[in-house]
Structures are given as structure tokens and as C-alpha cells.
Motif scaffolding. Structure first.
Motif, PDB file in Angstrom:
ATOM      1  N   ARG A  58       0.588  -1.194   0.152  1.00  0.00           N
ATOM      2  CA  ARG A  58      -0.094  -0.508  -0.119  1.00  0.00           C
ATOM      3  C   ARG A  58       0.871   0.997   0.008  1.00  0.00           C
ATOM      4  O   ARG A  58       0.336   2.702  -0.510  1.00  0.00           O
ATOM      5  CB  ARG A  58      -0.787   0.234   1.759  1.00  0.00           C
ATOM      6  N   ASN A  59       2.079   1.092   0.139  1.00  0.00           N
ATOM      7  CA  ASN A  59       2.974   1.972   0.132  1.00  0.00           C
ATOM      8  C   ASN A  59       3.787   2.920  -1.339  1.00  0.00           C
ATOM      9  O   ASN A  59       3.586   1.771  -1.961  1.00  0.00           O
ATOM     10  CB  ASN A  59       4.838   1.779   0.889  1.00  0.00           C
ATOM     11  N   ALA A  60       3.342   4.010  -1.537  1.00  0.00           N
ATOM     12  CA  ALA A  60       3.266   4.199  -2.765  1.00  0.00           C
ATOM     13  C   ALA A  60       4.753   3.728  -3.130  1.00  0.00           C
ATOM     14  O   ALA A  60       4.868   3.724  -4.930  1.00  0.00           O
ATOM     15  CB  ALA A  60       3.048   5.938  -3.277  1.00  0.00           C
ATOM     16  N   LEU A  61       5.790   4.181  -2.340  1.00  0.00           N
ATOM     17  CA  LEU A  61       7.045   4.046  -3.142  1.00  0.00           C
ATOM     18  C   LEU A  61       7.329   2.866  -3.393  1.00  0.00           C
ATOM     19  O   LEU A  61       8.561   2.629  -3.885  1.00  0.00           O
ATOM     20  CB  LEU A  61       8.213   4.713  -1.767  1.00  0.00           C
ATOM     21  N   ILE A  62       6.780   1.651  -2.490  1.00  0.00           N
ATOM     22  CA  ILE A  62       7.040   0.583  -2.512  1.00  0.00           C
ATOM     23  C   ILE A  62       6.514   0.150  -3.966  1.00  0.00           C
ATOM     24  O   ILE A  62       6.887  -0.469  -4.735  1.00  0.00           O
ATOM     25  CB  ILE A  62       6.969  -0.297  -1.721  1.00  0.00           C
ATOM     26  N   VAL A  63       5.668   0.534  -3.885  1.00  0.00           N
ATOM     27  CA  VAL A  63       4.493   0.438  -5.774  1.00  0.00           C
ATOM     28  C   VAL A  63       5.181   0.618  -6.801  1.00  0.00           C
ATOM     29  O   VAL A  63       5.426   0.576  -7.635  1.00  0.00           O
ATOM     30  CB  VAL A  63       3.193   0.489  -5.700  1.00  0.00           C
ATOM     31  N   LEU A  64       5.924   2.647  -6.473  1.00  0.00           N
ATOM     32  CA  LEU A  64       6.487   2.146  -7.863  1.00  0.00           C
ATOM     33  C   LEU A  64       7.875   1.841  -8.158  1.00  0.00           C
ATOM     34  O   LEU A  64       8.379   1.351  -9.327  1.00  0.00           O
ATOM     35  CB  LEU A  64       7.284   3.992  -7.502  1.00  0.00           C
ATOM     36  N   MET A 101      14.472   2.324 -20.787  1.00  0.00           N
ATOM     37  CA  MET A 101      15.182   3.037 -19.882  1.00  0.00           C
ATOM     38  C   MET A 101      14.735   5.101 -19.677  1.00  0.00           C
ATOM     39  O   MET A 101      14.353   5.691 -18.562  1.00  0.00           O
ATOM     40  CB  MET A 101      16.534   2.882 -19.466  1.00  0.00           C
ATOM     41  N   VAL A 102      14.671   5.165 -20.540  1.00  0.00           N
ATOM     42  CA  VAL A 102      14.546   6.465 -21.054  1.00  0.00           C
ATOM     43  C   VAL A 102      12.741   6.617 -20.606  1.00  0.00           C
ATOM     44  O   VAL A 102      12.591   8.228 -19.624  1.00  0.00           O
ATOM     45  CB  VAL A 102      14.429   7.343 -22.228  1.00  0.00           C
ATOM     46  N   VAL A 103      11.712   6.364 -20.593  1.00  0.00           N
ATOM     47  CA  VAL A 103      10.627   6.299 -20.489  1.00  0.00           C
ATOM     48  C   VAL A 103      10.887   5.966 -19.104  1.00  0.00           C
ATOM     49  O   VAL A 103       9.668   6.314 -17.927  1.00  0.00           O
ATOM     50  CB  VAL A 103      10.300   5.109 -20.969  1.00  0.00           C
ATOM     51  N   ALA A 104      11.493   5.006 -18.583  1.00  0.00           N
ATOM     52  CA  ALA A 104      11.514   4.586 -16.908  1.00  0.00           C
ATOM     53  C   ALA A 104      12.139   5.552 -16.086  1.00  0.00           C
ATOM     54  O   ALA A 104      11.203   6.144 -14.935  1.00  0.00           O
ATOM     55  CB  ALA A 104      12.430   2.804 -16.892  1.00  0.00           C
ATOM     56  N   ALA A 105      12.698   6.618 -16.543  1.00  0.00           N
ATOM     57  CA  ALA A 105      13.037   7.627 -16.495  1.00  0.00           C
ATOM     58  C   ALA A 105      12.135   8.845 -15.434  1.00  0.00           C
ATOM     59  O   ALA A 105      12.196   9.260 -14.551  1.00  0.00           O
ATOM     60  CB  ALA A 105      14.196   7.959 -16.779  1.00  0.00           C
ATOM     61  N   ALA A 106      11.364   8.740 -16.658  1.00  0.00           N
ATOM     62  CA  ALA A 106      10.615   9.674 -17.188  1.00  0.00           C
ATOM     63  C   ALA A 106       9.430   9.415 -15.941  1.00  0.00           C
ATOM     64  O   ALA A 106       8.950  10.229 -15.212  1.00  0.00           O
ATOM     65  CB  ALA A 106       9.995  10.196 -18.021  1.00  0.00           C
ATOM     66  N   GLU A 107       9.271   8.386 -16.269  1.00  0.00           N
ATOM     67  CA  GLU A 107       8.136   8.178 -15.323  1.00  0.00           C
ATOM     68  C   GLU A 107       8.209   8.469 -13.755  1.00  0.00           C
ATOM     69  O   GLU A 107       7.715   8.946 -13.031  1.00  0.00           O
ATOM     70  CB  GLU A 107       8.159   6.390 -15.281  1.00  0.00           C
TER      71      GLU A 107
END
Length: 108
Positions: free
Chosen positions: A34-40, A74-80
Motif C-alpha cells: 500500500r506504500n506508494a514508494l514500494i509500488v513505484l 530506460m528513458v521512459v522509466a526515468a520520466a515515469e
């Protein structure tokens, strides 16, 4: 092109099993935590599992297209990550929590 001998030492099936295992850990983390950081972080783990598959298939086929595609992922992941962290910071500033269960207040 010939596949380097270093790549042939580890069978392709092992890469597939390892990437599947990493992807499953990411899916379970997204669904359970449920933690947003862990989900990310679990979303990033899923992206890295896909990147591992792309690079391993690319290396076994001696085709650089998979590795080029990994660069764009990886570029999209960095933006995400940057957008996701900005949303999490604003969520914490407004609600004093990073629990994704609180976000049901955003419903109608």
C-alpha cells in the motif's frame, strides 16, 4: 554474426526464468503493498525484468535492436520515476501519508 562464448555459458532458459521471477515479484508487490514508494519500485522491477529479457534475446540473436529498445524503455522509466516521485511528494505534503488506500478520496 556469431554469439560470443560468454553469452552461451548461461542458457537462455535461465534468463527467461529469472526475468519471469522478477516480474512476478513486481506484480505481487504492486498488488499487495500500500506504500506508494514500494509500488513505484515494484513497477521499476517489472520494467527491469522486461529489459533483461530484451537484452538476453538480443545477445543470443546477435541483434542490437533489443538493446536499443532497452535504452528507450530506460528513458521512459526515468520520466515515469520523476513524475511518480513528484506525485508522491505532493501526496505526502497534502495528506501526510504515502498510503495508496487514501487515494480513494479522489473518486467522485
Amino acid at each position: 554474426m556469431e554469439v560470443p562464448d560468454v553469452i552461451k555459458t548461461v542458457p537462455l532458459n535461465w534468463y527467461i526464468f529469472f526475468a519471469t521471477f522478477l516480474f512476478c515479484i513486481g506484480v505481487v508487490g504492486v498488488l499487495i503493498r500500500r506504500n506508494a514508494l514500494i509500488v513505484l519500485m515494484c513497477v521499476e522491477l517489472m520494467l527491469n525484468a522486461v529489459n533483461l529479457l530484451f537484452t538476453s534475446f538480443s545477445a543470443y540473436r546477435s541483434d542490437p535492436q533489443g538493446q536499443i529498445f532497452v535504452f528507450f524503455i530506460m528513458v521512459v522509466a526515468a520520466a515515469e520515476v520523476s513524475v511518480g516521485l513528484a506525485i508522491i511528494v505532493m501526496l505526502y505534503r497534502n495528506l501526510k501519508s504515502v498510503d495508496v488506500g487514501i487515494l480513494n478520496k479522489l473518486k467522485w
